[in-house]
Motif scaffolding. Structure first.
Motif, PDB file in Angstrom:
ATOM      1  N   CYS A 123       1.004  -1.131  -0.031  1.00 56.20           N
ATOM      2  CA  CYS A 123      -0.152   0.046  -0.076  1.00 56.20           C
ATOM      3  C   CYS A 123       0.903   1.350   0.077  1.00 56.20           C
ATOM      4  O   CYS A 123       0.572   2.262   0.845  1.00 56.20           O
ATOM      5  CB  CYS A 123      -1.041   0.204   1.370  1.00 56.20           C
ATOM      6  SG  CYS A 123      -2.432   0.638   0.689  1.00 56.20           S
ATOM      7  N   ASP A 124       1.984   1.324  -0.977  1.00 57.59           N
ATOM      8  CA  ASP A 124       2.747   2.537  -1.184  1.00 57.59           C
ATOM      9  C   ASP A 124       3.393   3.130  -0.008  1.00 57.59           C
ATOM     10  O   ASP A 124       3.627   4.309   0.263  1.00 57.59           O
ATOM     11  CB  ASP A 124       1.956   3.667  -1.879  1.00 57.59           C
ATOM     12  CG  ASP A 124       0.670   3.975  -1.498  1.00 57.59           C
ATOM     13  OD1 ASP A 124      -0.338   3.488  -1.737  1.00 57.59           O
ATOM     14  OD2 ASP A 124       0.622   4.851  -0.541  1.00 57.59           O
ATOM     15  N   ASN A 127       6.823   4.866  -0.741  1.00 54.53           N
ATOM     16  CA  ASN A 127       6.700   6.121  -1.332  1.00 54.53           C
ATOM     17  C   ASN A 127       6.708   7.310  -0.077  1.00 54.53           C
ATOM     18  O   ASN A 127       6.823   8.456  -0.266  1.00 54.53           O
ATOM     19  CB  ASN A 127       5.321   6.463  -1.947  1.00 54.53           C
ATOM     20  CG  ASN A 127       5.196   5.579  -3.224  1.00 54.53           C
ATOM     21  OD1 ASN A 127       4.628   4.610  -3.545  1.00 54.53           O
ATOM     22  ND2 ASN A 127       6.021   6.161  -4.412  1.00 54.53           N
ATOM     23  N   ASP A 155       5.490  -2.736  -2.919  1.00 51.67           N
ATOM     24  CA  ASP A 155       4.921  -2.123  -3.964  1.00 51.67           C
ATOM     25  C   ASP A 155       5.339  -0.367  -3.940  1.00 51.67           C
ATOM     26  O   ASP A 155       5.440  -0.041  -2.772  1.00 51.67           O
ATOM     27  CB  ASP A 155       3.046  -2.307  -4.184  1.00 51.67           C
ATOM     28  CG  ASP A 155       2.569  -1.708  -3.028  1.00 51.67           C
ATOM     29  OD1 ASP A 155       2.871  -0.568  -2.549  1.00 51.67           O
ATOM     30  OD2 ASP A 155       1.672  -2.439  -2.669  1.00 51.67           O
ATOM     31  N   ASN A 157       3.568   3.482  -5.551  1.00 48.94           N
ATOM     32  CA  ASN A 157       2.812   4.256  -6.445  1.00 48.94           C
ATOM     33  C   ASN A 157       3.591   4.680  -7.549  1.00 48.94           C
ATOM     34  O   ASN A 157       4.890   5.218  -7.471  1.00 48.94           O
ATOM     35  CB  ASN A 157       2.051   5.439  -5.873  1.00 48.94           C
ATOM     36  CG  ASN A 157       0.847   4.875  -5.181  1.00 48.94           C
ATOM     37  OD1 ASN A 157       0.322   3.914  -5.378  1.00 48.94           O
ATOM     38  ND2 ASN A 157       0.439   5.776  -4.284  1.00 48.94           N
ATOM     39  N   THR A 158       3.289   4.642  -9.105  1.00 42.06           N
ATOM     40  CA  THR A 158       4.112   5.100 -10.086  1.00 42.06           C
ATOM     41  C   THR A 158       4.053   6.676 -10.087  1.00 42.06           C
ATOM     42  O   THR A 158       3.262   7.563  -9.741  1.00 42.06           O
ATOM     43  CB  THR A 158       3.798   4.269 -11.239  1.00 42.06           C
ATOM     44  OG1 THR A 158       2.372   4.908 -11.473  1.00 42.06           O
ATOM     45  CG2 THR A 158       3.991   2.872 -11.105  1.00 42.06           C
ATOM     46  N   LYS A 161       0.935   7.758 -11.676  1.00 38.85           N
ATOM     47  CA  LYS A 161      -0.431   7.922 -10.864  1.00 38.85           C
ATOM     48  C   LYS A 161      -0.367   8.961 -10.272  1.00 38.85           C
ATOM     49  O   LYS A 161      -1.346   9.786 -10.170  1.00 38.85           O
ATOM     50  CB  LYS A 161      -0.326   6.843  -9.855  1.00 38.85           C
ATOM     51  CG  LYS A 161      -1.540   6.712  -8.980  1.00 38.85           C
ATOM     52  CD  LYS A 161      -1.420   5.792  -7.974  1.00 38.85           C
ATOM     53  CE  LYS A 161      -2.676   5.468  -7.189  1.00 38.85           C
ATOM     54  NZ  LYS A 161      -3.020   4.431  -5.912  1.00 38.85           N
ATOM     55  N   ALA A 242       1.180  -4.066 -10.486  1.00 43.49           N
ATOM     56  CA  ALA A 242       1.026  -4.508  -9.191  1.00 43.49           C
ATOM     57  C   ALA A 242       0.114  -5.700  -8.982  1.00 43.49           C
ATOM     58  O   ALA A 242      -1.163  -5.753  -9.493  1.00 43.49           O
ATOM     59  CB  ALA A 242       0.492  -3.554  -8.438  1.00 43.49           C
ATOM     60  N   SER A 252       0.871   2.009 -15.777  1.00 40.23           N
ATOM     61  CA  SER A 252       0.539   1.327 -14.461  1.00 40.23           C
ATOM     62  C   SER A 252       0.531   2.079 -13.124  1.00 40.23           C
ATOM     63  O   SER A 252       1.435   3.142 -13.118  1.00 40.23           O
ATOM     64  CB  SER A 252       1.811   0.354 -14.271  1.00 40.23           C
ATOM     65  OG  SER A 252       1.911  -0.618 -15.315  1.00 40.23           O
ATOM     66  N   GLU A 253      -0.304   2.104 -12.425  1.00 40.97           N
ATOM     67  CA  GLU A 253      -0.413   3.170 -11.348  1.00 40.97           C
ATOM     68  C   GLU A 253       0.075   2.735  -9.912  1.00 40.97           C
ATOM     69  O   GLU A 253       0.777   3.204  -9.264  1.00 40.97           O
ATOM     70  CB  GLU A 253      -2.055   3.182 -10.804  1.00 40.97           C
ATOM     71  CG  GLU A 253      -2.873   3.732 -12.006  1.00 40.97           C
ATOM     72  CD  GLU A 253      -4.285   3.611 -11.619  1.00 40.97           C
ATOM     73  OE1 GLU A 253      -4.680   3.827 -10.363  1.00 40.97           O
ATOM     74  OE2 GLU A 253      -5.132   3.605 -12.313  1.00 40.97           O
ATOM     75  N   ARG A 254       0.452   1.296 -10.004  1.00 43.75           N
ATOM     76  CA  ARG A 254       1.180   0.720  -9.133  1.00 43.75           C
ATOM     77  C   ARG A 254       2.048  -0.531  -9.521  1.00 43.75           C
ATOM     78  O   ARG A 254       1.798  -1.280 -10.488  1.00 43.75           O
ATOM     79  CB  ARG A 254       0.336  -0.130  -7.911  1.00 43.75           C
ATOM     80  CG  ARG A 254       0.857  -0.246  -6.713  1.00 43.75           C
ATOM     81  CD  ARG A 254      -0.216  -0.928  -5.725  1.00 43.75           C
ATOM     82  NE  ARG A 254      -1.205  -0.078  -5.405  1.00 43.75           N
ATOM     83  CZ  ARG A 254      -1.219   0.649  -4.298  1.00 43.75           C
ATOM     84  NH1 ARG A 254      -0.180   0.471  -3.493  1.00 43.75           N
ATOM     85  NH2 ARG A 254      -2.059   1.526  -3.810  1.00 43.75           N
ATOM     86  N   THR A 256       4.936  -3.804  -8.392  1.00 46.97           N
ATOM     87  CA  THR A 256       5.289  -4.779  -7.463  1.00 46.97           C
ATOM     88  C   THR A 256       6.889  -4.930  -7.539  1.00 46.97           C
ATOM     89  O   THR A 256       7.029  -5.395  -8.906  1.00 46.97           O
ATOM     90  CB  THR A 256       4.344  -6.105  -7.223  1.00 46.97           C
ATOM     91  OG1 THR A 256       3.221  -5.545  -6.609  1.00 46.97           O
ATOM     92  CG2 THR A 256       4.951  -7.006  -6.287  1.00 46.97           C
TER      93      THR A 256
END
Length: 264
Positions: A123-124, A127, A155, A157-158, A161, A242, A252-254, A256
């Motif tokens: 869950c990021d 980040n 994981d 966040n990219t 995103k 992800a 891609s938003e996330r 892994t």
């Protein structure tokens, strides 16, 4: 305005759209793939312990690390509730509820009593480490505390995103249990996304109390993360869109990442 103080009380409520159970199944499948069948597992940035509990329920001996006392208090309340439920059902809670060790520590300064078979961070959480030097130290510590050949799964966040979906957007939700307004401000130069979170939480007298928190996250590129993994001494095994086995996409938003301890 400390992150995850008042928000901790309603964090699980507003995160009910996250497929934690699906993520846990994915993590277990990765563990099986890389022959992590048992042993200690560290949940780094465990929050309220949702993933920690799911992996504990799957038979892993869990340690949870987070820097929010409020989030950890809720995680420990869940553990107590699980034991009480087992007792009420006349089940031996010692056999069915694994004791989880929760530690209040910063990710870039965490200390364990020994090594672990695997480390997860979902869950990021990564980040939230906004300085490159600090994130490099997180990875170094992970490698240091992994068993030989141990697995690190996390994981992020990219950049896509933050820049295309979250940046300069406002998210709001209103429920009986409380309401929030989540305003985002992303700076492409610093790659920092600032979340301004305003909460309206009900009180016993029927009124609502307004509280505010600031959250900071940083976007890291895939190549930056891969280099940090290498610098920390770990071996990069895979990068996926992800919680799939699909390769990363431009949108891609996330992502892994899966890495392995490769010598101290």
């Amino acid at each position: 305005m400390d992150a995850y103080s008042d928000f901790a009380r309603v964090y699980d409520l507003f995160m009910d759209n996250v497929d934690y159970e699906g993520w846990a199944q994915y993590i277990r499948s990765i563990f099986e793939e890389y022959k992590i069948h048992d042993g200690l597992v560290l949940d780094l940035g465990c929050g309220t312990g949702t993933m920690t509990e799911l992996l504990s329920g799957a038979g892993y001996d869990m340690i949870g690390v987070d820097n929010s006392r409020e989030m950890l208090a809720i995680a420990m309340e869940k553990q107590t509730a699980a034991r009480e439920k087992a007792s009420a059902l006349l089940v031996d809670s010692e056999k069915h509820v694994h004791e989880i060790l929760y530690l209040c520590q910063e990710m870039q300064e965490f200390e364990l009593y020994g090594t672990v078979a695997a480390v997860v961070s979902v869950c990021d959480c990564i980040n939230y480490v906004t300085e490159k030097e600090d994130l490099q130290e997180v990875f170094r510590l992970v490698n240091n505390y992994l068993d030989p050949g141990g697995i690190f799964l996390f994981d992020i966040n990219t950049e896509y995103k933050y820049s295309e979906l979250l940046g300069c957007s406002t998210i709001a939700e209103n429920r009986e249990e409380g309401s929030f307004i989540w305003e985002n401000d992303y700076d492409p130069d610093t790659k920092i996304n600032i979340y301004e979170l305003t909460l309206f939480l009900p009180r016993e007298d029927g009124l609502y109390e307004k509280t505010e928190e600031l959250h900071y996250q940083r976007a890291y590129s895939q190549s930056e993360i891969e280099q940090m993994i290498k610098t920390a001494g770990m071996e990069l095994l895979a990068v996926y869109d992800a919680y799939t086995k699909e390769p990363p996409r431009q949108d891609s938003e996330r992502l892994t990442f899966i890495a392995r301890e490769h010598g101290k």
